[in-house]
Design a protein around this motif. Structure first.
Motif, PDB file in Angstrom:
ATOM      1  N   ARG A 254      14.299 -14.451   4.794  1.00 33.81           N
ATOM      2  CA  ARG A 254      14.505 -13.232   5.464  1.00 33.81           C
ATOM      3  C   ARG A 254      14.498 -11.941   5.114  1.00 33.81           C
ATOM      4  N   GLU A 255      15.212 -11.811   3.700  1.00 35.33           N
ATOM      5  CA  GLU A 255      15.161 -10.599   3.033  1.00 35.33           C
ATOM      6  C   GLU A 255      13.876  -9.880   2.594  1.00 35.33           C
ATOM      7  N   ARG A 256      13.188 -11.060   2.013  1.00 34.44           N
ATOM      8  CA  ARG A 256      11.842 -10.798   1.646  1.00 34.44           C
ATOM      9  C   ARG A 256      10.855 -10.279   2.817  1.00 34.44           C
ATOM     10  N   ASP A 257      11.052 -10.815   3.908  1.00 35.77           N
ATOM     11  CA  ASP A 257      10.225 -10.472   5.046  1.00 35.77           C
ATOM     12  C   ASP A 257      10.665  -9.018   5.507  1.00 35.77           C
ATOM     13  N   ARG A 258      11.989  -8.819   5.469  1.00 34.13           N
ATOM     14  CA  ARG A 258      12.615  -7.634   6.096  1.00 34.13           C
ATOM     15  C   ARG A 258      12.068  -6.559   4.976  1.00 34.13           C
ATOM     16  N   ASP A 259      12.166  -6.747   3.813  1.00 38.35           N
ATOM     17  CA  ASP A 259      11.894  -5.599   2.762  1.00 38.35           C
ATOM     18  C   ASP A 259      10.246  -5.427   2.806  1.00 38.35           C
ATOM     19  N   ARG A 260       9.487  -6.499   2.968  1.00 40.95           N
ATOM     20  CA  ARG A 260       7.950  -6.326   3.208  1.00 40.95           C
ATOM     21  C   ARG A 260       7.851  -5.389   4.485  1.00 40.95           C
ATOM     22  N   TYR A 261       8.548  -5.823   5.496  1.00 43.43           N
ATOM     23  CA  TYR A 261       8.190  -5.132   6.834  1.00 43.43           C
ATOM     24  C   TYR A 261       8.908  -3.449   6.633  1.00 43.43           C
ATOM     25  N   ARG A 262       9.615  -3.241   5.921  1.00 37.59           N
ATOM     26  CA  ARG A 262      10.203  -2.049   5.658  1.00 37.59           C
ATOM     27  C   ARG A 262       9.159  -1.222   4.826  1.00 37.59           C
ATOM     28  N   LEU A 263       8.779  -1.817   3.785  1.00 39.82           N
ATOM     29  CA  LEU A 263       7.703  -1.169   3.347  1.00 39.82           C
ATOM     30  C   LEU A 263       6.388  -0.848   3.858  1.00 39.82           C
ATOM     31  N   ARG A 264       6.187  -1.892   4.688  1.00 39.64           N
ATOM     32  CA  ARG A 264       5.001  -1.745   5.412  1.00 39.64           C
ATOM     33  C   ARG A 264       5.086  -0.261   6.698  1.00 39.64           C
ATOM     34  N   GLU A 265       6.294  -0.308   7.079  1.00 37.24           N
ATOM     35  CA  GLU A 265       6.595   0.733   7.860  1.00 37.24           C
ATOM     36  C   GLU A 265       6.667   2.159   7.356  1.00 37.24           C
ATOM     37  N   GLU A 266       7.180   2.081   5.951  1.00 36.63           N
ATOM     38  CA  GLU A 266       7.176   3.283   5.300  1.00 36.63           C
ATOM     39  C   GLU A 266       5.922   3.692   4.853  1.00 36.63           C
ATOM     40  N   LYS A 267       5.162   2.871   4.409  1.00 32.53           N
ATOM     41  CA  LYS A 267       3.463   3.201   4.227  1.00 32.53           C
ATOM     42  C   LYS A 267       2.849   3.879   5.507  1.00 32.53           C
ATOM     43  N   ASP A 268       3.126   3.180   6.644  1.00 36.35           N
ATOM     44  CA  ASP A 268       2.380   3.455   7.772  1.00 36.35           C
ATOM     45  C   ASP A 268       3.002   4.827   8.123  1.00 36.35           C
ATOM     46  N   TYR A 269       4.277   5.136   8.069  1.00 34.43           N
ATOM     47  CA  TYR A 269       4.841   6.427   8.404  1.00 34.43           C
ATOM     48  C   TYR A 269       4.400   7.779   7.545  1.00 34.43           C
ATOM     49  N   GLY A 270       4.035   7.173   6.013  1.00 32.92           N
ATOM     50  CA  GLY A 270       3.688   8.096   5.337  1.00 32.92           C
ATOM     51  C   GLY A 270       2.060   8.415   5.500  1.00 32.92           C
ATOM     52  N   ARG A 271       1.286   7.632   5.828  1.00 35.99           N
ATOM     53  CA  ARG A 271      -0.047   7.884   6.252  1.00 35.99           C
ATOM     54  C   ARG A 271       0.228   8.579   7.440  1.00 35.99           C
ATOM     55  N   GLU A 272       0.792   8.246   8.680  1.00 32.80           N
ATOM     56  CA  GLU A 272       0.818   9.089   9.681  1.00 32.80           C
ATOM     57  C   GLU A 272       1.106  10.647   9.380  1.00 32.80           C
ATOM     58  N   ARG A 273       2.142  10.749   8.365  1.00 33.30           N
ATOM     59  CA  ARG A 273       2.658  12.144   8.092  1.00 33.30           C
ATOM     60  C   ARG A 273       1.638  12.718   7.489  1.00 33.30           C
ATOM     61  N   GLU A 274       0.975  12.119   6.331  1.00 35.70           N
ATOM     62  CA  GLU A 274      -0.085  12.894   5.795  1.00 35.70           C
ATOM     63  C   GLU A 274      -1.293  12.975   6.701  1.00 35.70           C
ATOM     64  N   GLY A 275      -1.633  12.209   7.864  1.00 35.58           N
ATOM     65  CA  GLY A 275      -2.876  12.783   8.700  1.00 35.58           C
ATOM     66  C   GLY A 275      -2.274  13.870   9.573  1.00 35.58           C
ATOM     67  N   ARG A 276      -1.044  13.842   9.991  1.00 28.85           N
ATOM     68  CA  ARG A 276      -0.622  15.037  10.732  1.00 28.85           C
ATOM     69  C   ARG A 276      -0.927  16.320  10.050  1.00 28.85           C
ATOM     70  N   GLU A 277      -0.155  16.139   8.632  1.00 33.48           N
ATOM     71  CA  GLU A 277      -0.373  17.375   8.041  1.00 33.48           C
ATOM     72  C   GLU A 277      -1.757  17.969   7.708  1.00 33.48           C
ATOM     73  N   ARG A 278      -2.598  16.970   7.415  1.00 31.97           N
ATOM     74  CA  ARG A 278      -4.224  17.059   7.390  1.00 31.97           C
ATOM     75  C   ARG A 278      -4.630  18.005   8.673  1.00 31.97           C
ATOM     76  N   ASP A 279      -4.478  17.135   9.690  1.00 34.06           N
ATOM     77  CA  ASP A 279      -4.874  17.741  11.099  1.00 34.06           C
ATOM     78  C   ASP A 279      -4.171  19.203  11.215  1.00 34.06           C
ATOM     79  N   ARG A 280      -2.888  19.385  10.591  1.00 32.53           N
ATOM     80  CA  ARG A 280      -2.428  20.760  11.011  1.00 32.53           C
ATOM     81  C   ARG A 280      -3.197  21.630  10.085  1.00 32.53           C
ATOM     82  N   ARG A 281      -3.411  21.268   8.893  1.00 29.28           N
ATOM     83  CA  ARG A 281      -4.137  22.355   7.812  1.00 29.28           C
ATOM     84  C   ARG A 281      -5.557  22.586   8.541  1.00 29.28           C
ATOM     85  N   ASP A 282      -6.358  21.617   9.052  1.00 25.86           N
ATOM     86  CA  ASP A 282      -7.650  21.805   9.532  1.00 25.86           C
ATOM     87  C   ASP A 282      -7.677  22.602  10.820  1.00 25.86           C
TER      88      ASP A 282
END
Length: 375
Positions: A254-282
């Motif tokens: 369960r802990e391994r699944d929770r950590d994997r899910y948290r890392l996946r959420e952080e990666k998705d959030y980082g990608r979304e934030r980079e995409g938003r910043e790129r769109d704002r710069r454009d």
């Protein structure tokens, strides 16, 4: 008339005996050739001859669901309602197995709960083979005891819904049935008697010695009980340790699944934030380009209008023939007045402001007919 129930027949479970078969199956049996040719005019005595000719059992088969001869004979027994003694003779018949199965099936449909258990359970000892016709028309191999077990434990057999019977332990608790005894129980008792008679003399001496020294016997029993308790406690602790290991592994997963899910959420959030910043710069870059393009366009337009106006004014003055009145001093005075007026207008429109940006802005405002900025 050939399909009517015998007028002397008694109602079974509050209804016509033929109603124990579903209406669709009943109508198929009435339309079957075997029913019309072989079952017409049968009685309880002549029914036995037809039952002896059976070579398979089953319900319906084929695409149009034809009934088997076995099912037609069951329907005929429901129609004529033979006596209970005749049905019991069918069940006790050991020479013809299909006659026995036919009687057992009829008793399961019409008999009481006590009779069903009393006469069908002894057939568990019959292991003869039977041919059974399946719904697709193919044959399969079964045994008499399997058919009896299906009649006693299932609710559906040979495409007929079997009436419900009480459980055996309920009848035993009510005193209607005696506890069931296995057919092998007598053989076990005989084997135990033979073993007791064939015991060697050493064992007899050991037993006599135990009778003489009961204390040693008690010590031996104590050691045996202690060993048994120790083994039981060891198995219990081993089972608990296995449960703890299983719980620990489950928590780790369960802990391994929770950590994997948290890392996946952080990666998705980082990608979304980079995409938003790129769109704002454009967007900012596009907005700056549009703003600079519109600013350069307005500047070129104002320059063209201003230069063109001065050119037209100069061209108009040069082309016009001067009026000469006297020595020409009268024409110089209006020119001076115009120049003073133009200088005054230039000073008032703010185009000569020391700040070039404000001067350009005032030029734009003057071209649009707006008041100049006063800063």
């Amino acid at each position: 008339m050939a399909n009517r129930t015998d007028p002397a027949a008694k109602s079974i479970r509050g209804t016509n005996p033929q109603n124990l078969v579903e209406k669709i199956l009943r109508s198929k049996i009435y339309q079957n050739t075997y029913w019309k040719e072989q079952c017409f005019g049968l009685t309880a005595e002549t029914l036995v001859d037809k039952a002896m000719e059976l070579d398979h059992l089953g319900g319906t088969y084929g695409g149009n669901r034809k009934p088997t001869p076995f099912m037609c004979l069951v329907m005929k027994m429901l129609q004529i309602q033979p006596e209970k003694e005749i049905v019991i003779e069918f069940i006790k018949n050991e020479d013809y197995k299909y006659v026995r199965v036919l009687g057992a099936f009829y008793l399961r449909l019409t008999g009481t709960d006590v009779d069903v258990y009393r006469y069908l359970e002894p057939l568990y000892n019959d292991y003869r083979k039977l041919r059974r016709k399946l719904a697709d028309g193919q044959f399969t191999l079964t045994h008499v005891d399997e058919v009896i077990d299906e009649l006693l434990t299932k609710d559906y057999s040979c495409d007929i819904a079997l009436p419900r019977v009480k459980r055996r332990w309920n009848l035993e608790s009510l005193g209607s049935l005696e506890p069931r005894r296995s057919a092998l129980e007598e053989d076990f008792e005989e084997e135990e008697e033979k073993e007791d008679n064939d015991q060697p003399a050493d064992e007899l001496e050991d037993r006599a010695y135990e009778k003489v020294n009961p204390s040693q016997n008690r010590d031996r029993d104590y050691d045996r009980d202690y060993d048994r308790d120790y083994d039981r406690d060891y198995e219990r602790e081993r089972g608990r340790g296995r449960d703890r290991d299983r719980d620990r592994d489950r928590d780790r997963d369960r802990e391994r699944d929770r950590d994997r899910y948290r890392l996946r959420e952080e990666k998705d959030y980082g990608r979304e934030r980079e995409g938003r910043e790129r769109d704002r710069r454009d967007r900012d870059r596009d907005r700056g380009r549009r703003r600079s393009r519109s600013r350069s366009r307005s500047r070129s337009k104002d320059r063209k209008d201003y230069d063109g106006g001065d050119y037209r004014k100069r061209h108009a003055r040069s082309s016009a023939s001067p009026r000469r009145h006297g020595d020409g001093h009268e024409d110089d005075e209006p020119k001076k007045k115009k120049e003073k007026k133009e200088k005054k207008e230039k000073k008032d429109d703010g185009t000569d402001h020391p700040d070039p940006e404000i001067a350009e802005a005032n030029k734009l405002r003057a071209a649009l007919g707006l008041k100049p900025l006063k800063v």
